[in-house]
Design an enzyme around this catalytic site. Structure first.
Site, short mmCIF file in Angstrom:
data_model
loop_
_atom_site.label_atom_id
_atom_site.label_comp_id
_atom_site.label_asym_id
_atom_site.label_seq_id
_atom_site.Cartn_x
_atom_site.Cartn_y
_atom_site.Cartn_z
N ARG A 1 0.86 -1.20 0.00
CA ARG A 1 0.00 0.00 0.00
C ARG A 1 0.89 1.24 0.00
NH1 ARG A 1 -3.51 -0.08 5.09
NH2 ARG A 1 -4.47 -1.79 3.93
N HIS B 1 2.05 -2.62 5.56
CA HIS B 1 1.59 -2.59 4.16
C HIS B 1 2.51 -1.71 3.32
CE1 HIS B 1 -2.19 -4.81 4.11
NE2 HIS B 1 -2.56 -4.22 5.23
N ASP C 1 -3.73 -8.48 3.33
CA ASP C 1 -5.11 -8.65 3.79
C ASP C 1 -5.75 -9.70 2.89
OD1 ASP C 1 -4.59 -6.53 5.47
OD2 ASP C 1 -5.80 -5.08 4.36
N GLU D 1 -7.32 -7.41 13.54
CA GLU D 1 -7.94 -7.76 12.26
C GLU D 1 -7.64 -9.20 11.88
OE1 GLU D 1 -7.53 -3.23 10.38
OE2 GLU D 1 -6.10 -4.80 9.78
N HIS E 1 -5.62 -9.62 8.44
CA HIS E 1 -4.36 -8.90 8.22
C HIS E 1 -3.20 -9.70 8.80
CE1 HIS E 1 -1.98 -4.88 8.61
NE2 HIS E 1 -1.15 -5.90 8.83
#
Length: 326
Positions: free
Chosen positions: A205, A234, A241, A299, A302
């Site tokens: 990301r 990320h 994810d 999460e 993740h």
């Protein structure tokens, strides 16, 4: 939702850790889905500070919270609407409405950014990531679709189907640093033996997107997003994810909560949901952890690869990465 992890757990009496659930051998396969009646009751009720969780275990509906611990849910009264959907649970003289805390938080975030998402993006692109000391490994990002043909993509941030409500990536793609990508391939191979494939929602990301997430998310819900002042795993190309899909049907499998949901249902040790959902969630976690990944504490979807501290924060956009590979 608008609450912290501490408040969530304090408000959900009886929530237990993953270790408290009895292990079920992978060879046995997942538990069966619950009856329609029990499935209709499964959910969260009340407020973030006073939650009652109704879940299914061994074919029974049980309740946690309000002093209840694995209490049979048939002792509770459920209210239904005209279509038969469960809308509330009544405990004694109190009515606790059924709540979707994740959807409520998402609606609040989307309302805040709806007016000018272009401005939010421009500000994030103009910002600079934090300076990092020490040498770092050079980036060696691998396209995950080249790792295993059974790895599929559902990149939500390339669409409007995400908690921000608009596309953040220019195109759908997923990259990881080479050691992490190779480890993911090994996890995918192990899961094939169970009849499941990996469905990727996000991997590398760009830092500016992390900045956008932080600015748009209410302070009380930022436990679910990374602080851009530190950068995320990320950003370093070492976080992924993902969820499972059924290899035979091609359909994604239902877990205890939705991807990117900002609520108690996202925690990997959440007591709620159904036996089948928890089994699938825990299978994914076990196979990923065997390959050097660690689940993110907030999460279930993740996973961070162990080498993440060795890489620097990445700023390359998806367009730039695509141009590099031409």
């Amino acid at each position: 939702m608008n609450t912290t992890r501490r408040e969530l757990l304090a408000g959900a009496a009886g929530v237990v850790s993953l270790a408290a659930w009895p292990a079920r051998s992978g060879s046995l396969g997942p538990p069966p889905a619950p009856s329609a009646e029990i499935a209709a009751q499964v959910g969260t009720y009340g407020t973030p500070q006073d939650i009652v969780i109704v879940y299914e275990a061994d074919g029974r509906a049980l309740a946690e919270g309000r002093g209840l611990k694995a209490a049979p849910a048939d002792r509770l009264a459920f209210e239904r609407d005209a279509q038969g959907a469960v809308t509330a649970v009544v405990i004694g003289s109190e009515r606790l409405a059924r709540r979707d805390f994740g959807a409520e938080t998402q609606a609040a975030i989307q309302a805040g950014v709806k007016a000018d998402p272009a401005r939010l993006r421009a500000q994030a692109l103009a910002a600079s990531p934090p300076l990092e000391a020490g040498p770092r490994r050079p980036a060696d990002l691998v396209d995950l679709t080249t790792v295993d043909p059974a790895i599929r993509l559902d990149i939500r941030y390339a669409t409007a189907n995400n908690f921000m409500g608009f596309p953040l990536y220019e195109r759908a793609a997923a990259y990881l640093q080479r050691p992490a990508a190779q480890a993911l391939g090994r996890a995918a191979a192990a899961l094939k033996a169970h009849g499941y494939g990996l469905l990727i929602h996000d991997a590398y990301r760009p830092w500016f997107v992390t900045k956008m997430f932080w600015e748009a998310t209410p302070a009380e819900a930022r436990v679910f997003v990374a602080d851009p002042a530190e950068g995320s795993r990320h950003n370093r190309g070492c976080a992924v994810d993902l969820t499972l899909y059924d290899l035979a049907s091609g359909e994604p499998l239902e877990m205890t909560g939705r991807y990117d949901e900002m609520s108690i249902r996202s925690y990997p040790d959440f007591v709620g949901g159904t036996s089948r959902q928890r089994w699938l969630r825990d299978l994914l976690r076990r196979e990923m952890e065997r390959q050097g990944f660690t689940v993110y504490p907030q999460e279930w979807w993740h996973f961070d690869y162990r080498d993440w501290p060795l890489y620097g924060i990445g700023t390359a956009t998806f367009t730039e990465l695509s141009n590099l590979r031409r």
